[in-house]
Each structure stands twice: as C-alpha cells, then as structure tokens.
Design a protein around this motif. Structure first.
Motif, PDB file in Angstrom:
ATOM      1  N   GLY A 214       0.814  -1.227   0.016  1.00 50.07           N
ATOM      2  CA  GLY A 214       0.117  -0.006   0.009  1.00 50.07           C
ATOM      3  C   GLY A 214       0.961   1.218   0.143  1.00 50.07           C
ATOM      4  N   TYR A 215       1.865   1.261   0.776  1.00 48.94           N
ATOM      5  CA  TYR A 215       2.786   2.611   0.941  1.00 48.94           C
ATOM      6  C   TYR A 215       3.646   2.660  -0.309  1.00 48.94           C
ATOM      7  N   GLN A 216       3.973   1.551  -1.135  1.00 44.82           N
ATOM      8  CA  GLN A 216       4.676   1.334  -2.297  1.00 44.82           C
ATOM      9  C   GLN A 216       3.819   2.326  -3.309  1.00 44.82           C
ATOM     10  N   ALA A 217       2.520   1.826  -3.195  1.00 44.43           N
ATOM     11  CA  ALA A 217       1.621   2.294  -4.296  1.00 44.43           C
ATOM     12  C   ALA A 217       1.454   3.961  -4.024  1.00 44.43           C
ATOM     13  N   VAL A 218       1.212   4.372  -2.712  1.00 48.42           N
ATOM     14  CA  VAL A 218       1.018   5.743  -2.555  1.00 48.42           C
ATOM     15  C   VAL A 218       2.501   6.550  -2.760  1.00 48.42           C
ATOM     16  N   LEU A 219       3.541   6.099  -2.692  1.00 49.13           N
ATOM     17  CA  LEU A 219       4.691   6.472  -2.958  1.00 49.13           C
ATOM     18  C   LEU A 219       4.986   6.608  -4.572  1.00 49.13           C
ATOM     19  N   SER A 220       4.669   5.768  -5.387  1.00 43.13           N
ATOM     20  CA  SER A 220       4.582   6.065  -6.643  1.00 43.13           C
ATOM     21  C   SER A 220       3.365   6.842  -7.507  1.00 43.13           C
ATOM     22  N   GLY A 221       2.601   7.030  -6.519  1.00 41.94           N
ATOM     23  CA  GLY A 221       1.050   7.636  -7.063  1.00 41.94           C
ATOM     24  C   GLY A 221       1.143   9.126  -6.428  1.00 41.94           C
ATOM     25  N   SER A 222       2.018   9.636  -5.716  1.00 40.00           N
ATOM     26  CA  SER A 222       2.327  10.955  -5.239  1.00 40.00           C
ATOM     27  C   SER A 222       3.611  11.722  -5.510  1.00 40.00           C
ATOM     28  N   PRO A 223       3.491  13.142  -5.711  1.00 37.14           N
ATOM     29  CA  PRO A 223       4.623  13.812  -5.908  1.00 37.14           C
ATOM     30  C   PRO A 223       5.671  13.717  -4.994  1.00 37.14           C
ATOM     31  N   GLU A 224       7.061  13.316  -5.499  1.00 37.96           N
ATOM     32  CA  GLU A 224       8.067  13.157  -4.416  1.00 37.96           C
ATOM     33  C   GLU A 224       8.225  14.607  -3.536  1.00 37.96           C
ATOM     34  N   ASP A 225       8.366  14.341  -2.361  1.00 31.00           N
ATOM     35  CA  ASP A 225       8.453  15.457  -1.398  1.00 31.00           C
ATOM     36  C   ASP A 225       7.386  15.987  -0.927  1.00 31.00           C
TER      37      ASP A 225
END
Lengths: 320, 127
Positions: A214-225
């Motif tokens: 789930g967290y991986q998906a949020v990481l790739s789905g949200s702007p860095e930083d």
C-alpha cells in the motif's frame, strides 16, 4: 374475531408502512449516470441476523478472497447484539490483508466505485426514528431507466431498490459505505490522506506485506517530497522494520532523512534499526545527531531517550 | 365488532402513524474515521503498551460477555485501532448492529392479515 393479536400486528404494520412513505431526500437523480452492474459479484444469502457476515463475504470475495459467511460470522457477528458492528467489519477486512476504504456520503461516490469494478458495502437503516432496523447490503449496480440501485441484499441475489428509498435508508445509517481494496489498489478518485489512514490502521493488525504494498503504491502515486509522499515513506520504512527487513528499512529511513533531516521519529527509528543490525557506530552517530530540544513532543522525546539508553547499554565499549 | 375495531383502533393508529412520519427526524449513526491520524506519536509505541494491553483486554471481555468465543474475541480486539477500541469500549451496546433486511413476505402477509381483520377482504375463510 376477538383474541387475534391485533395489538401486536398494528405497530408492526405501522413501522413497515411508515418506512415506505417517510420523506426521501429530495434530490435529482445522478446526472449522466450510465447503466452499470457488476454481475460477477458473488452472492451469499444471509441467515437470520447475519447480513453482516454475508455482505462481508461478498465484498471480500469480490476482492479475490473466498471466505464462507460461516467463517465470517465467527469473525464479526456479535450474538449479544444480534448483529454486526461497523467497526468489526472494518477490522475484519484488515485481518484479511485488504484495505477498508470509506466513501463520501453521496451516490455519485458509490457510482464512481462501480465504474471501477468495485462493489460497495453499505449500511442501511430500514426502520424509523426510535425503531432502527440496521441492514448491510452490497451495491453492485445502478439502472438509470428506472432510477434504481441494484443490490445483493439479504436473501435477494438481485434486489432493485428505487434510488429515493435507497438514499433515504442510507442517510438514516449515516451514509456509511466501504470498498474493499487489494493491497496497492486505489479506489476511484482516491483521497490520499484517507487512504494513508486506512493503511496506518492496518499496522494494528500486523498486516505488514499488505501495508508495504500500500505504501509503495502511494509513493509512486504522489509527487516526490509532498507531505503524503513523506508520510508514506516513513510508513513503508516502519513496516519493513516490523517485517524484519532491516536493510531495506534503513534505506528508506535514510532516503526520508536526506529530504527531511528534521524528521526526529525517522531518525530515532533508524538508530533503533541500525542497533538491531548490530551496527553500533552508525546507531550511536545517528542518535547523537539529535539535539536535546525541550520543544520535542514528550512521547517522541521519551522514545529517543529510550533508544539512546539502549544503544549505549548494548554497544558497551563504543561509548560510555 | 368490526366497526368497533375500525373506529377504536385502526383510525387512531392511522392518524398516529401519519403524524409520526411527519415528525420523526432520520436517525444518524455514529461515524468514525479509520486509523489514527498522527504517525509521529506512533513511533513511541512502547510507552503506550500497558494502556493498549488494558484496553484490548477490556474490549475482549465485552465481546466475550456478548457471546463471542474467547479465542476469537482476542483476535477481534487486537485488530482494532486505539480509537476504535475506545469507541467500542464505551458504546458496544449502542452502536448500530446490522442484522438483516425486513422481509417482503412478512410485509405482504401483515397487510393481508390487516385487510382481513378490518373486513375489507375475505381471503382467509376460517378467520
């Protein structure tokens, strides 16, 4: 003629009839909604009082988990209340490694999920006022022609309910609804903050693999930083740590700290993880970079203090 | 007899339920959010361990008291967040408990029975 239980029948009839005529929310039908029906949604007819386990087995089944309503009953049915509580439904979804995501209280939100192939678990209140009658059902479709909602409900494989009646009963249950997501899957039009909260709550059930995905998906789905991205990275690092993937956790903590050096919780957890890896020097160096600051939240301050003490105690010879 | 029944019971009842539908506001169920909001405070988890244990045990006892198998009660109590446990501890008797749909067959039967009793229909010859 006398002797028939008229007194018992009348209130029951009134209750039922009133349910049909009480004022429905006076809203227009959903604009431009097209016909949708998730026909492959499983069906589990309910036994008495057990609509909760049945509806839950339906939405879990739709997410790829075949679980019998009998087993779900053991997990969510509350005999003393002759029913199932919403909180326990949510918790059960977590236990099975699925993400329970609650929707906004409008029909449009439900239709959006249906378009994304997600059936929606809803709580309805079919009673009136002081006599609520709570019922779980699964929305699987909408029919614009008749302006009706299609449900898997109780012992009905396919129940068509007028939109007005549905919205009325749904409103009386606080517009409660839920979709069941596979790890890494997003609902239609996701609120990232709400999604993250659902993931954080899953840590309680120690569903680390699901949480990581789930967290991986949020990481790739949200702007860095972005704040969401940072929170997801911290969550991922913590999940990896809890899942005993220490090296991977260290990498995530370090990446987070390179962008947000003031993240004290991340620094504390990194030091703790390094200690678990037996890397005393790095652990000491990491924890010592935190200045004692009276403004730190007490809980965090206490954790830092404990970590430091543990590092010093374990790594004797490295520091006094 | 039927006339008495109609005037003494049915008519006042009809008036009453019509009024009820006009007065009664729709019931609102208590709503909750999922999970805790603040990640920061979760790191210091060891400080809250004792409290967490006590609240889990309290919810477990309540579940058992309401008929849940003791082993399953532990599992169920453990998968709630702290906020959810608190909510359950305080309101386990009041929270909505979804049970089932009102049966259509029951409604039809009741309507027929009432019509029969009032004398409008004569389906059940023996009554």
């Amino acid at each position: 003629m006398p002797g028939y239980p008229v007194a018992a029948v009348i209130p029951a009839l009134l209750l039922l009839v009133s349910g049909c005529v009480s004022q429905a929310p006076n809203t227009a039908g959903p604009a431009n909604a097209s016909h949708v029906e998730l026909v492959s949604t499983p069906f589990h007819p309910q036994t008495q009082y057990h609509c909760g386990p049945s509806a839950l087995a339906t939405v879990l089944g739709s997410s790829g988990l075949e679980i019998s309503p009998e087993r779900m009953s053991r997990e969510v049915y509350l005999p003393g209340r002759k029913g199932t509580l919403q909180l326990e439904i949510i918790a059960a979804v977590r236990r099975h490694g699925r993400i329970p995501y609650q929707l906004d209280g409008n029909l449009q939100a439900i239709l959006g999920q249906l378009d994304a192939d997600l059936p929606v678990l809803v709580l309805l209140n079919q009673g009136i006022g002081m006599f609520p009658a709570w019922h779980y059902a699964t929305v699987i479709g909408y029919q614009p022609g008749t302006d009706s909602v299609i449900l898997r409900s109780g012992s009905d494989f396919r129940l068509e309910m007028s939109r007005r009646r549905f919205e009325n009963d749904w409103k009386k249950a606080g517009y409660w609804s839920l979709v069941v997501l596979q790890p890494g899957q997003f609902p239609a039009s996701v609120d990232m903050g709400r999604y993250l909260n659902a993931l954080i709550a899953m840590e309680e059930a120690s569903q680390w693999k699901a949480v990581e995905t789930g967290y991986q998906a949020v990481l790739s789905g949200s702007p860095e930083d972005s704040p969401v991205n940072r929170l997801a990275r911290f969550g991922l690092a913590n999940a990896l740590r809890a899942d005993n993937q220490l090296e991977a956790a260290v990498m995530e903590y370090k990446q987070l700290l390179s962008r947000d050096p003031g993240h004290l919780s991340a620094r504390n957890n990194l030091a703790d993880t390094l200690l678990a890896l037996g890397r005393c020097n790095e652990a000491t160096e990491t924890i010592d970079r935190i200045d004692p600051d009276p403004a730190i939240e007490p809980a965090i301050s206490a954790a830092i203090h404990a970590t430091r003490a543990e590092i010093y105690a374990t790594c004797t010879g490295v520091r006094p | 007899m039927i006339r008495f029944f109609r005037t003494a019971i049915v008519l006042p009842s009809l008036v009453l339920f019509t009024l009820m539908t006009l007065w009664l506001p729709a019931a609102q169920a208590a709503m909750l959010g999922t999970g805790s909001a603040d990640k920061q405070s979760q790191t210091a988890s060891s400080t809250g361990t004792v409290e967490a244990f006590l609240s889990r045990d309290s919810v477990r006892q309540q579940l058992i008291a309401l008929g849940v198998d003791p082993e399953m009660a532990s599992v169920r109590a453990a998968s709630l967040t702290a906020e959810e446990r608190m909510e359950l501890e305080q309101k386990i008797e009041q929270l909505p408990a979804g049970a089932g749909a009102l049966e259509v067959i029951g409604i039809v039967f009741l309507v027929l029975l009432i019509l029969e009793l009032v004398g409008v229909t004569d389906i059940f010859k023996k009554i």
